[in-house]
Design an enzyme around this catalytic site. Structure first.
Site, PDB file in Angstrom:
ATOM      1  N   ASP A  13       0.704  -1.290  -1.711  1.00  0.00           N
ATOM      2  CA  ASP A  13       0.199  -0.731  -2.974  1.00  0.00           C
ATOM      3  C   ASP A  13      -1.152  -1.330  -3.376  1.00  0.00           C
ATOM      4  O   ASP A  13      -1.460  -1.434  -4.561  1.00  0.00           O
ATOM      5  CB  ASP A  13       1.220  -0.911  -4.116  1.00  0.00           C
ATOM      6  CG  ASP A  13       2.589  -0.429  -3.706  1.00  0.00           C
ATOM      7  OD1 ASP A  13       2.667   0.686  -3.167  1.00  0.00           O
ATOM      8  OD2 ASP A  13       3.579  -1.168  -3.886  1.00  0.00           O
ATOM      9  N   GLY A  15      -3.970   0.022  -2.778  1.00  0.00           N
ATOM     10  CA  GLY A  15      -4.980   1.074  -2.932  1.00  0.00           C
ATOM     11  C   GLY A  15      -5.636   1.385  -1.596  1.00  0.00           C
ATOM     12  O   GLY A  15      -6.803   1.782  -1.550  1.00  0.00           O
ATOM     13  N   LYS A  16      -4.884   1.208  -0.519  1.00  0.00           N
ATOM     14  CA  LYS A  16      -5.447   1.492   0.825  1.00  0.00           C
ATOM     15  C   LYS A  16      -5.876   2.947   0.944  1.00  0.00           C
ATOM     16  O   LYS A  16      -6.917   3.248   1.525  1.00  0.00           O
ATOM     17  CB  LYS A  16      -4.390   1.221   1.919  1.00  0.00           C
ATOM     18  CG  LYS A  16      -3.993  -0.219   2.059  1.00  0.00           C
ATOM     19  CD  LYS A  16      -2.911  -0.396   3.092  1.00  0.00           C
ATOM     20  CE  LYS A  16      -1.575   0.161   2.682  1.00  0.00           C
ATOM     21  NZ  LYS A  16      -0.896  -0.499   1.565  1.00  0.00           N
ATOM     22  N   THR A 130      13.071   1.330   0.246  1.00  0.00           N
ATOM     23  CA  THR A 130      12.745   2.594  -0.427  1.00  0.00           C
ATOM     24  C   THR A 130      13.836   3.638  -0.200  1.00  0.00           C
ATOM     25  O   THR A 130      13.749   4.740  -0.740  1.00  0.00           O
ATOM     26  CB  THR A 130      11.406   3.149   0.104  1.00  0.00           C
ATOM     27  OG1 THR A 130      11.547   3.384   1.513  1.00  0.00           O
ATOM     28  CG2 THR A 130      10.262   2.182  -0.135  1.00  0.00           C
ATOM     29  N   GLN A 224       2.150   0.176   4.135  1.00  0.00           N
ATOM     30  CA  GLN A 224       2.711  -1.134   3.770  1.00  0.00           C
ATOM     31  C   GLN A 224       1.593  -2.186   3.910  1.00  0.00           C
ATOM     32  O   GLN A 224       0.465  -1.861   3.626  1.00  0.00           O
ATOM     33  CB  GLN A 224       3.957  -1.486   4.609  1.00  0.00           C
ATOM     34  CG  GLN A 224       5.170  -0.603   4.292  1.00  0.00           C
ATOM     35  CD  GLN A 224       5.085   0.778   4.908  1.00  0.00           C
ATOM     36  OE1 GLN A 224       4.894   0.931   6.091  1.00  0.00           O
ATOM     37  NE2 GLN A 224       5.229   1.814   4.109  1.00  0.00           N
ATOM     38  N   THR A 300       6.657   6.085  -4.287  1.00  0.00           N
ATOM     39  CA  THR A 300       7.768   6.690  -3.554  1.00  0.00           C
ATOM     40  C   THR A 300       9.053   6.643  -4.361  1.00  0.00           C
ATOM     41  O   THR A 300       9.836   7.588  -4.341  1.00  0.00           O
ATOM     42  CB  THR A 300       7.947   5.949  -2.201  1.00  0.00           C
ATOM     43  OG1 THR A 300       6.710   6.039  -1.491  1.00  0.00           O
ATOM     44  CG2 THR A 300       9.049   6.572  -1.359  1.00  0.00           C
ATOM     45  N   THR A 301       9.280   5.553  -5.087  1.00  0.00           N
ATOM     46  CA  THR A 301      10.574   5.391  -5.759  1.00  0.00           C
ATOM     47  C   THR A 301      10.467   5.372  -7.288  1.00  0.00           C
ATOM     48  O   THR A 301      11.489   5.444  -7.964  1.00  0.00           O
ATOM     49  CB  THR A 301      11.221   4.055  -5.328  1.00  0.00           C
ATOM     50  OG1 THR A 301      10.301   3.007  -5.667  1.00  0.00           O
ATOM     51  CG2 THR A 301      11.497   4.022  -3.840  1.00  0.00           C
ATOM     52  N   ARG A 303       9.873   2.854  -9.011  1.00  0.00           N
ATOM     53  CA  ARG A 303      10.319   1.552  -9.534  1.00  0.00           C
ATOM     54  C   ARG A 303       9.144   0.799 -10.151  1.00  0.00           C
ATOM     55  O   ARG A 303       8.034   0.844  -9.608  1.00  0.00           O
ATOM     56  CB  ARG A 303      10.871   0.680  -8.397  1.00  0.00           C
ATOM     57  CG  ARG A 303      12.168   1.164  -7.816  1.00  0.00           C
ATOM     58  CD  ARG A 303      12.637   0.272  -6.692  1.00  0.00           C
ATOM     59  NE  ARG A 303      11.844   0.425  -5.483  1.00  0.00           N
ATOM     60  CZ  ARG A 303      12.063  -0.236  -4.357  1.00  0.00           C
ATOM     61  NH1 ARG A 303      13.027  -1.120  -4.290  1.00  0.00           N
ATOM     62  NH2 ARG A 303      11.316  -0.028  -3.295  1.00  0.00           N
ATOM     63  N   LEU A 332     -10.249  -3.861  -9.899  1.00  0.00           N
ATOM     64  CA  LEU A 332     -10.863  -4.935 -10.695  1.00  0.00           C
ATOM     65  C   LEU A 332     -10.915  -4.531 -12.171  1.00  0.00           C
ATOM     66  O   LEU A 332     -10.740  -5.367 -13.070  1.00  0.00           O
ATOM     67  CB  LEU A 332     -12.280  -5.216 -10.161  1.00  0.00           C
ATOM     68  CG  LEU A 332     -13.043  -6.334 -10.840  1.00  0.00           C
ATOM     69  CD1 LEU A 332     -12.357  -7.685 -10.639  1.00  0.00           C
ATOM     70  CD2 LEU A 332     -14.493  -6.414 -10.333  1.00  0.00           C
ATOM     71  N   ASP A 333     -11.119  -3.243 -12.422  1.00  0.00           N
ATOM     72  CA  ASP A 333     -11.228  -2.736 -13.798  1.00  0.00           C
ATOM     73  C   ASP A 333      -9.971  -3.019 -14.626  1.00  0.00           C
ATOM     74  O   ASP A 333     -10.057  -3.181 -15.845  1.00  0.00           O
ATOM     75  CB  ASP A 333     -11.491  -1.215 -13.771  1.00  0.00           C
ATOM     76  CG  ASP A 333     -10.482  -0.474 -12.893  1.00  0.00           C
ATOM     77  OD1 ASP A 333     -10.358  -0.849 -11.711  1.00  0.00           O
ATOM     78  OD2 ASP A 333      -9.814   0.452 -13.387  1.00  0.00           O
ATOM     79  N   GLY A 415     -12.112   2.167 -10.384  1.00  0.00           N
ATOM     80  CA  GLY A 415     -11.427   3.320 -10.964  1.00  0.00           C
ATOM     81  C   GLY A 415     -10.786   4.104  -9.846  1.00  0.00           C
ATOM     82  O   GLY A 415     -11.074   3.866  -8.668  1.00  0.00           O
TER      83      GLY A 415
END
Ligand code: IMP
Length: 424
Positions: A13, A15-16, A130, A224, A300-301, A303, A332-333, A415
């Site tokens: 997670d 931001g790839k 998941t 992942q 995906t979930t 959560r 960073l924002d 952003g």
């Protein structure tokens, strides 16, 4: 390019997808090499959000060919749902633009059923998967029981193997107190999918090697992250594939020597979804603030993600393992307006300073962060397009991350939209 790899440096997670989407502007092919529908890749193009679980993000770029490599596990139902969603969203995908490996393993209903049954049997020791059948599917792969895409086209063998697998899995499910799967229905679904998937199927490893020889530019899209890598992550709280850059050759057939650029993606803070040690976790108000501002809920979930501060021990480990050329720093924002910022620079384990990520979960659980604090910064960063536009506090924080993690931060996203980033 010619072969750039983008991998997560934390627990997923990071931001790839956003970085892959940006870099795919210069790519001819985008390749997934591991994982399956456990992945949640979100991209915002012109204000419109697209969420992908299986199909590479390159599908959003016209002229880009997307490849699902042999190292991925393929849930055909999700594949077809995703193709339909893309067509509805204005991104119709014809088979020439999506090649699926004939050697990828298929996720079957018994994998999902076992994933759920194992998790419930683990009780307090659950992994927090998941639920997409990922672990059981990779388990079958290494136990020589997997069913691959190419097996769809040999009907007698497919039937025998699906029925025998279902019989065995139903015994396991029964022992775990879970209902059996319907073998006839599983087989019928696979037969019904055969003609639909056929036009997409390819020997993708050969296809990619030919593409490299022809001078094409490839972008490998990690799912992942290093700390969820089955060999190098915080085992057993990991996913079942080789998510680090080391998985690229095995999971795609791209020769190791063809890789020319390695980008580790890290968020300016840290998150983790599911169970497992997380030394820099912040369970108080600051963590809550990051979760709300960063909208840290699983793609995906759904959560809520656990939130914390940037863990330089973990990032250093990932950068070093992947031999990263650079870091792409995201979100960073989100940190604007926080009174103070923190980086975990080392761990204190039983009174001993530790600079390297320990292998065992016990040590990681006992690890107390050695913090370095920084003053916060204010303002809306989303309009910044040059490093000089950033507030001084934000620049100092980026410099510190670069120093602590051990690779230059060349890209900073401020952003979610494609244009909201700066390079340095
Ligand atoms: P699995 O991949 O569903 O088996 O889950 C194993 C662990 O990896 C769990 O802690 C999941 O929350 C985590 N995980 C799997 N995929 C992702 C992802 O795309 N982002 C973040 N965590 C993930």
């Amino acid at each position: 390019m010619p072969v750039t790899c983008v991998v997560g440096a934390q627990w997923g997670d990071e931001g790839k997808a956003r970085i892959v989407d940006l870099l795919s502007g210069d790519a001819d092919l985008v390749v997934r090499y591991q994982g399956g529908a456990n992945t949640g890749h979100t991209v915002v193009v012109n204000g419109k959000t697209v969420k992908l679980h299986l199909i590479p993000v390159g599908v959003l770029r016209e002229g880009c060919v997307s490849v699902v490599g042999n190292g991925c596990v393929l849930d055909l139902k999700v594949l077809f749902e995703e193709l339909e969603m893309l067509a509805r969203s204005g991104y119709p995908v014809d088979p020439a633009r999506l090649r699926v490996s004939d050697r990828a393993h298929l996720v079957l209903p018994y994998h999902r059923a076992l994933d759920a049954a194992y998790e419930s049997a683990r009780g307090a020791g659950r992994i927090g998967t998941t639920g997409r059948g990922i672990g059981p599917c990779y388990s079958d792969k290494v136990a020589y029981k997997g069913i691959r895409v190419c097996d769809l086209f040999d009907d007698p063998s497919l039937e025998a193997r699906v029925l025998s697998n279902c019989e065995e899995k139903n015994r396991h499910l029964g022992a775990l107190g879970a209902p059996p799967v319907d073998a006839a229905a599983a087989l019928a679904d696979l037969r019904a999918s055969r003609d639909r998937v056929a036009p997409f199927v390819e020997d993708t490893a050969a296809f990619l090697r030919d593409a490299i020889a022809a001078g094409s530019r490839l972008l490998c899209e990690g799912a992942q992250a290093v700390l969820l890598d089955v060999d190098h992550g915080t085992y057993p709280y990991v996913s079942a594939s080789n998510a680090s850059v080391l998985g690229v050759p095995a999971g795609s057939g791209i020769p190791p020597r063809a890789i020319t650029r390695i980008v580790c993606v890290a968020k300016a803070y840290a998150t983790r979804v599911g169970e497992g040690p997380f030394p820099s976790e912040e369970t108080g108000a600051e963590g809550q603030r990051i979760r709300e501002r960063g909208r840290e809920f699983g793609t995906t979930t759904g959560r809520p993600r656990r939130c914390g501060w940037f863990d330089a021990v973990a990032a250093r480990y990932s950068v070093s393992l992947c031999d990263a050329d650079e870091i792409a720093l995201t979100k960073l924002d989100i940190l604007a307006g926080m009174e103070r910022l923190r980086i975990c620079t080392a761990y204190d384990i039983g009174g001993r300073r530790v600079d390297r990520l320990p292998a065992d979960v016990g040590s990681l659980r006992a690890a107390k962060p050695v913090w370095k604090d920084f003053p916060g910064f204010e303002g809306d960063l989303s309009g910044c397009r040059n490093i000089a536009d950033l507030p001084a506090g934000a620049r100092a924080f980026v410099d510190a991350i670069e120093r602590e993690a051990g690779a230059p931060v060349r890209l900073v996203s401020v952003g979610a939209d494609r244009a909201q980033y700066l390079t340095r």
